[in-house]
Design an enzyme around this catalytic site. Structure first.
Site, PDB file in Angstrom:
ATOM      1  N   PRO A   2       0.827  -1.220   0.000  1.00 25.64           N
ATOM      2  CA  PRO A   2       0.000   0.000   0.000  1.00 25.64           C
ATOM      3  C   PRO A   2       0.852   1.257   0.000  1.00 25.64           C
ATOM      4  O   PRO A   2       1.820   1.363   0.739  1.00 25.64           O
ATOM      5  CB  PRO A   2      -0.804  -0.112   1.295  1.00 25.64           C
ATOM      6  CG  PRO A   2      -0.075  -1.081   2.148  1.00 25.64           C
ATOM      7  CD  PRO A   2       0.690  -1.988   1.236  1.00 25.64           C
ATOM      8  N   GLU A   3       0.506   2.183  -0.886  1.00 28.54           N
ATOM      9  CA  GLU A   3       1.189   3.476  -0.892  1.00 28.54           C
ATOM     10  C   GLU A   3       0.269   4.504  -0.240  1.00 28.54           C
ATOM     11  O   GLU A   3      -0.838   4.195   0.185  1.00 28.54           O
ATOM     12  CB  GLU A   3       1.567   3.853  -2.324  1.00 28.54           C
ATOM     13  CG  GLU A   3       2.606   2.875  -2.898  1.00 28.54           C
ATOM     14  CD  GLU A   3       3.619   3.534  -3.806  1.00 28.54           C
ATOM     15  OE1 GLU A   3       3.910   4.733  -3.635  1.00 28.54           O
ATOM     16  OE2 GLU A   3       4.147   2.844  -4.690  1.00 28.54           O
TER      17      GLU A   3
END
Ligand SMILES: [Zn+2]
Length: 297
Positions: A2-3
Protein backbone atom coordinates in the site's frame (compact mmCIF):
# COMPACT_ATOMS: atom_id res chain seq x y z
CA UNK A 1 2.44 -2.73 -1.02
CA UNK A 2 0.00 0.00 0.00
CA UNK A 3 1.19 3.48 -0.89
CA UNK A 4 0.00 6.78 0.54
CA UNK A 5 -3.28 7.00 -1.42
CA UNK A 6 -4.26 3.50 -0.29
CA UNK A 7 -3.48 4.35 3.33
CA UNK A 8 -5.55 7.53 3.03
CA UNK A 9 -8.40 5.44 1.61
CA UNK A 10 -8.15 3.10 4.60
CA UNK A 11 -8.22 6.11 6.94
CA UNK A 12 -11.33 7.51 5.29
CA UNK A 13 -13.00 4.11 5.47
CA UNK A 14 -12.23 3.61 9.15
CA UNK A 15 -12.88 7.17 10.28
CA UNK A 16 -16.70 7.03 10.61
CA UNK A 17 -16.46 3.87 12.69
CA UNK A 18 -13.60 4.96 14.92
CA UNK A 19 -13.73 8.70 15.60
CA UNK A 20 -15.68 9.39 18.76
CA UNK A 21 -16.06 5.68 19.49
CA UNK A 22 -14.97 4.00 22.70
CA UNK A 23 -12.76 0.93 22.67
CA UNK A 24 -14.65 -1.74 24.59
CA UNK A 25 -12.21 -4.60 24.17
CA UNK A 26 -9.07 -5.51 22.24
CA UNK A 27 -8.09 -9.01 21.15
CA UNK A 28 -4.37 -9.31 20.49
CA UNK A 29 -3.87 -12.73 18.98
CA UNK A 30 -0.09 -12.97 18.74
CA UNK A 31 2.89 -11.37 20.48
CA UNK A 32 4.27 -9.61 17.44
CA UNK A 33 3.86 -8.45 13.88
CA UNK A 34 7.01 -6.97 12.32
CA UNK A 35 7.85 -5.81 15.85
CA UNK A 36 6.54 -7.05 19.21
CA UNK A 37 3.34 -5.33 20.30
CA UNK A 38 3.89 -2.75 23.06
CA UNK A 39 3.60 -3.99 26.63
CA UNK A 40 0.04 -4.04 27.94
CA UNK A 41 -1.16 -3.30 24.43
CA UNK A 42 -4.78 -4.39 24.89
CA UNK A 43 -5.08 -3.04 28.44
CA UNK A 44 -3.86 0.43 27.51
CA UNK A 45 -6.39 0.73 24.69
CA UNK A 46 -9.38 -0.68 26.55
CA UNK A 47 -11.85 1.94 27.76
CA UNK A 48 -10.27 4.77 25.80
CA UNK A 49 -12.22 7.05 23.51
CA UNK A 50 -10.84 7.64 20.02
CA UNK A 51 -10.47 11.38 19.45
CA UNK A 52 -9.31 11.23 15.83
CA UNK A 53 -7.73 9.12 13.13
CA UNK A 54 -4.87 10.80 11.32
CA UNK A 55 -2.49 9.84 8.52
CA UNK A 56 1.12 10.90 8.28
CA UNK A 57 2.94 9.57 5.21
CA UNK A 58 2.01 5.88 5.27
CA UNK A 59 1.28 5.73 9.01
CA UNK A 60 -2.20 5.70 10.49
CA UNK A 61 -2.32 7.35 13.88
CA UNK A 62 -5.18 6.71 16.28
CA UNK A 63 -5.33 9.58 18.79
CA UNK A 64 -6.79 8.46 22.12
CA UNK A 65 -8.41 10.63 24.76
CA UNK A 66 -5.51 10.19 27.22
CA UNK A 67 -3.00 11.53 24.70
CA UNK A 68 -1.68 8.11 23.71
CA UNK A 69 -1.13 7.61 19.98
CA UNK A 70 -1.45 4.23 18.30
CA UNK A 71 0.76 4.14 15.21
CA UNK A 72 -0.30 1.54 12.65
CA UNK A 73 1.63 0.66 9.51
CA UNK A 74 0.19 -1.78 6.94
CA UNK A 75 3.55 -3.16 5.80
CA UNK A 76 3.25 -5.26 2.63
CA UNK A 77 -0.10 -6.95 3.09
CA UNK A 78 -1.91 -5.37 6.03
CA UNK A 79 -5.60 -4.59 5.76
CA UNK A 80 -8.43 -3.47 7.95
CA UNK A 81 -12.02 -4.56 7.71
CA UNK A 82 -15.09 -3.73 9.72
CA UNK A 83 -17.70 -6.18 10.91
CA UNK A 84 -20.85 -5.22 12.71
CA UNK A 85 -22.86 -8.38 12.96
CA UNK A 86 -22.15 -12.12 12.80
CA UNK A 87 -24.60 -12.69 9.94
CA UNK A 88 -23.98 -9.54 7.97
CA UNK A 89 -21.33 -9.25 5.32
CA UNK A 90 -18.62 -6.74 6.09
CA UNK A 91 -19.62 -3.18 5.18
CA UNK A 92 -16.12 -2.33 4.13
CA UNK A 93 -12.81 -3.98 3.43
CA UNK A 94 -10.08 -1.47 3.15
CA UNK A 95 -7.26 -2.92 1.27
CA UNK A 96 -6.26 -4.54 -1.97
CA UNK A 97 -5.03 -7.84 -0.65
CA UNK A 98 -8.31 -8.91 0.82
CA UNK A 99 -7.74 -11.95 2.95
CA UNK A 100 -10.79 -13.74 4.22
CA UNK A 101 -8.57 -16.19 6.02
CA UNK A 102 -9.20 -15.31 9.65
CA UNK A 103 -5.99 -17.05 10.75
CA UNK A 104 -4.33 -13.79 9.70
CA UNK A 105 -6.65 -11.63 11.81
CA UNK A 106 -4.08 -10.52 14.37
CA UNK A 107 -5.89 -7.72 16.19
CA UNK A 108 -9.61 -7.18 16.75
CA UNK A 109 -10.63 -3.84 18.24
CA UNK A 110 -14.20 -3.84 19.53
CA UNK A 111 -15.58 -0.30 19.46
CA UNK A 112 -18.87 1.29 20.40
CA UNK A 113 -19.93 4.55 18.79
CA UNK A 114 -21.56 7.51 20.53
CA UNK A 115 -24.81 6.14 19.09
CA UNK A 116 -24.02 2.80 20.77
CA UNK A 117 -23.38 1.02 17.48
CA UNK A 118 -20.92 -1.80 18.03
CA UNK A 119 -18.29 -2.61 15.40
CA UNK A 120 -15.24 -4.79 15.20
CA UNK A 121 -12.18 -3.23 13.56
CA UNK A 122 -10.13 -6.18 12.37
CA UNK A 123 -6.48 -6.02 11.35
CA UNK A 124 -5.42 -8.80 8.98
CA UNK A 125 -1.85 -9.22 7.76
CA UNK A 126 -0.73 -12.50 6.12
CA UNK A 127 2.91 -11.48 5.71
CA UNK A 128 3.15 -9.58 8.99
CA UNK A 129 5.38 -6.73 7.80
CA UNK A 130 2.92 -4.30 9.33
CA UNK A 131 3.17 -3.12 12.92
CA UNK A 132 1.40 -1.32 15.75
CA UNK A 133 3.33 0.79 18.21
CA UNK A 134 2.46 3.42 20.80
CA UNK A 135 3.58 7.03 20.87
CA UNK A 136 3.39 8.17 24.47
CA UNK A 137 1.39 11.35 25.17
CA UNK A 138 3.22 14.35 23.75
CA UNK A 139 5.86 12.20 22.09
CA UNK A 140 4.37 11.58 18.64
CA UNK A 141 6.52 14.16 16.86
CA UNK A 142 9.69 12.71 18.37
CA UNK A 143 8.76 9.08 17.70
CA UNK A 144 11.52 7.35 15.71
CA UNK A 145 9.24 6.65 12.74
CA UNK A 146 7.65 10.09 12.70
CA UNK A 147 10.37 12.59 13.58
CA UNK A 148 12.32 12.48 10.33
CA UNK A 149 9.37 12.49 7.95
CA UNK A 150 9.55 15.15 5.29
CA UNK A 151 6.63 17.19 4.06
CA UNK A 152 3.37 15.61 2.90
CA UNK A 153 2.97 15.40 -0.88
CA UNK A 154 -0.72 16.26 -0.60
CA UNK A 155 -1.04 19.89 0.45
CA UNK A 156 -0.34 23.21 -1.18
CA UNK A 157 2.85 23.51 0.83
CA UNK A 158 4.51 21.38 -1.81
CA UNK A 159 5.20 23.87 -4.56
CA UNK A 160 8.00 24.53 -7.01
CA UNK A 161 9.86 26.82 -4.64
CA UNK A 162 9.90 24.23 -1.87
CA UNK A 163 11.01 21.44 -4.22
CA UNK A 164 13.81 23.62 -5.56
CA UNK A 165 14.96 24.32 -2.01
CA UNK A 166 14.75 20.64 -1.00
CA UNK A 167 16.66 19.41 -4.03
CA UNK A 168 19.24 22.16 -4.60
CA UNK A 169 22.81 20.84 -4.72
CA UNK A 170 21.56 17.25 -4.64
CA UNK A 171 23.50 15.10 -7.09
CA UNK A 172 21.26 12.06 -6.67
CA UNK A 173 18.94 11.16 -9.54
CA UNK A 174 15.54 12.83 -9.37
CA UNK A 175 13.90 9.44 -8.76
CA UNK A 176 16.02 8.80 -5.66
CA UNK A 177 15.47 12.30 -4.27
CA UNK A 178 11.71 11.90 -4.64
CA UNK A 179 11.81 8.58 -2.77
CA UNK A 180 13.82 10.10 0.11
CA UNK A 181 11.25 10.05 2.93
CA UNK A 182 13.09 12.76 4.87
CA UNK A 183 12.42 15.19 2.02
CA UNK A 184 8.91 14.22 0.93
CA UNK A 185 7.10 11.72 3.11
CA UNK A 186 5.02 8.85 1.82
CA UNK A 187 5.79 9.11 -1.88
CA UNK A 188 6.44 5.57 -3.14
CA UNK A 189 7.81 3.97 -6.29
CA UNK A 190 4.58 3.87 -8.30
CA UNK A 191 3.60 7.49 -7.78
CA UNK A 192 7.14 8.80 -8.28
CA UNK A 193 7.20 7.12 -11.72
CA UNK A 194 3.80 8.55 -12.55
CA UNK A 195 4.62 12.07 -11.34
CA UNK A 196 7.86 12.18 -13.33
CA UNK A 197 5.99 11.13 -16.48
CA UNK A 198 3.34 13.81 -15.95
CA UNK A 199 6.07 16.41 -15.41
CA UNK A 200 8.00 15.21 -18.51
CA UNK A 201 11.12 14.84 -16.40
CA UNK A 202 13.63 12.01 -16.62
CA UNK A 203 14.12 9.88 -13.49
CA UNK A 204 17.84 9.97 -14.30
CA UNK A 205 18.11 13.79 -14.22
CA UNK A 206 20.26 15.21 -11.42
CA UNK A 207 17.84 16.31 -8.69
CA UNK A 208 19.58 19.63 -8.11
CA UNK A 209 19.05 20.63 -11.74
CA UNK A 210 15.42 21.58 -11.06
CA UNK A 211 16.68 24.44 -8.89
CA UNK A 212 17.82 27.54 -10.72
CA UNK A 213 20.11 30.38 -9.70
CA UNK A 214 19.91 31.18 -5.97
CA UNK A 215 17.70 28.08 -5.58
CA UNK A 216 14.91 29.77 -7.50
CA UNK A 217 12.38 27.27 -8.79
CA UNK A 218 12.65 26.52 -12.50
CA UNK A 219 9.58 25.71 -14.61
CA UNK A 220 10.65 22.08 -14.15
CA UNK A 221 10.27 22.40 -10.38
CA UNK A 222 6.83 23.94 -10.78
CA UNK A 223 5.76 21.16 -13.16
CA UNK A 224 7.05 18.50 -10.83
CA UNK A 225 5.27 19.92 -7.78
CA UNK A 226 2.00 20.17 -9.71
CA UNK A 227 2.42 16.62 -11.02
CA UNK A 228 3.13 15.13 -7.59
CA UNK A 229 0.07 16.77 -6.06
CA UNK A 230 -2.20 15.79 -8.93
CA UNK A 231 -0.99 12.17 -9.10
CA UNK A 232 -1.62 11.73 -5.38
CA UNK A 233 -4.95 13.53 -5.30
CA UNK A 234 -6.20 11.60 -8.36
CA UNK A 235 -5.27 8.32 -6.68
CA UNK A 236 -6.96 9.35 -3.42
CA UNK A 237 -10.06 10.31 -5.39
CA UNK A 238 -9.99 6.92 -7.15
CA UNK A 239 -9.62 5.22 -3.77
CA UNK A 240 -12.52 7.20 -2.41
CA UNK A 241 -14.77 6.21 -5.29
CA UNK A 242 -13.76 2.57 -4.98
CA UNK A 243 -14.66 2.80 -1.29
CA UNK A 244 -18.12 4.00 -2.20
CA UNK A 245 -18.45 1.33 -4.89
CA UNK A 246 -17.34 -1.30 -2.46
CA UNK A 247 -20.12 -0.54 -0.07
CA UNK A 248 -22.65 -0.58 -2.85
CA UNK A 249 -21.49 -3.38 -5.09
CA UNK A 250 -18.89 -5.46 -3.26
CA UNK A 251 -16.22 -4.32 -5.72
CA UNK A 252 -12.55 -4.80 -5.08
CA UNK A 253 -10.70 -1.95 -3.45
CA UNK A 254 -7.14 -0.81 -3.90
CA UNK A 255 -4.62 0.27 -6.43
CA UNK A 256 -5.18 -2.61 -8.84
CA UNK A 257 -8.10 -0.52 -10.00
CA UNK A 258 -6.02 2.57 -10.64
CA UNK A 259 -4.78 3.05 -14.14
CA UNK A 260 -1.17 4.05 -14.52
CA UNK A 261 0.43 5.84 -17.43
CA UNK A 262 3.87 4.24 -17.25
CA UNK A 263 4.10 2.13 -14.09
CA UNK A 264 4.28 -1.59 -14.98
CA UNK A 265 3.74 -0.81 -18.67
CA UNK A 266 7.16 -1.76 -20.06
CA UNK A 267 7.10 -2.07 -23.85
CA UNK A 268 3.78 -0.28 -24.28
CA UNK A 269 3.48 2.93 -26.29
CA UNK A 270 3.88 6.12 -24.27
CA UNK A 271 0.32 7.36 -23.64
CA UNK A 272 1.22 11.01 -24.19
CA UNK A 273 -0.47 12.29 -27.34
CA UNK A 274 2.00 12.96 -30.14
CA UNK A 275 4.81 11.03 -28.40
CA UNK A 276 5.92 7.90 -30.25
CA UNK A 277 8.16 6.67 -27.42
CA UNK A 278 7.96 3.29 -25.69
CA UNK A 279 7.67 2.86 -21.93
CA UNK A 280 11.03 1.59 -20.72
CA UNK A 281 12.01 -0.11 -17.48
CA UNK A 282 15.33 0.48 -15.76
CA UNK A 283 16.50 -0.42 -12.27
CA UNK A 284 17.52 2.37 -9.90
CA UNK A 285 18.64 1.60 -6.35
CA UNK A 286 17.27 -1.90 -6.76
CA UNK A 287 13.79 -0.78 -7.79
CA UNK A 288 12.08 -0.67 -11.15
CA UNK A 289 11.64 2.70 -12.80
CA UNK A 290 9.21 3.01 -15.70
CA UNK A 291 9.52 6.04 -17.96
CA UNK A 292 9.43 7.27 -21.55
CA UNK A 293 12.95 8.15 -22.75
CA UNK A 294 11.53 10.24 -25.60
CA UNK A 295 9.35 12.81 -23.79
CA UNK A 296 10.91 12.73 -20.30
CA UNK A 297 14.10 14.80 -20.19
ZN1 LIG B 1 6.60 9.74 -24.22
Amino acid sequence: MPELPEVETVRRGLQPFMEGATIARVEQRRPDLRFPFPENFAQRLTGRRIDSLERRAKYLIVHLDDGLGLISHLGMSGSYRIEQDEEETAPGVFHHERSRNTTHDHVVIHVESKERVKSRIIYNDPRRFGFMLFAEPGALNTHKFIQDLGIEPTGNRLDGALLAKLFENKNAPLKAALLDQTLIAGLGNIYVCEALWRAELSPLRVAGSIAGENSEPTPMAERLATSIRSVISDAIAAGGSSLKDYRQTDGELGYFQHSFSVYDREGEPCPRPACDGTVTRIVQSGRSTFFCPICQH
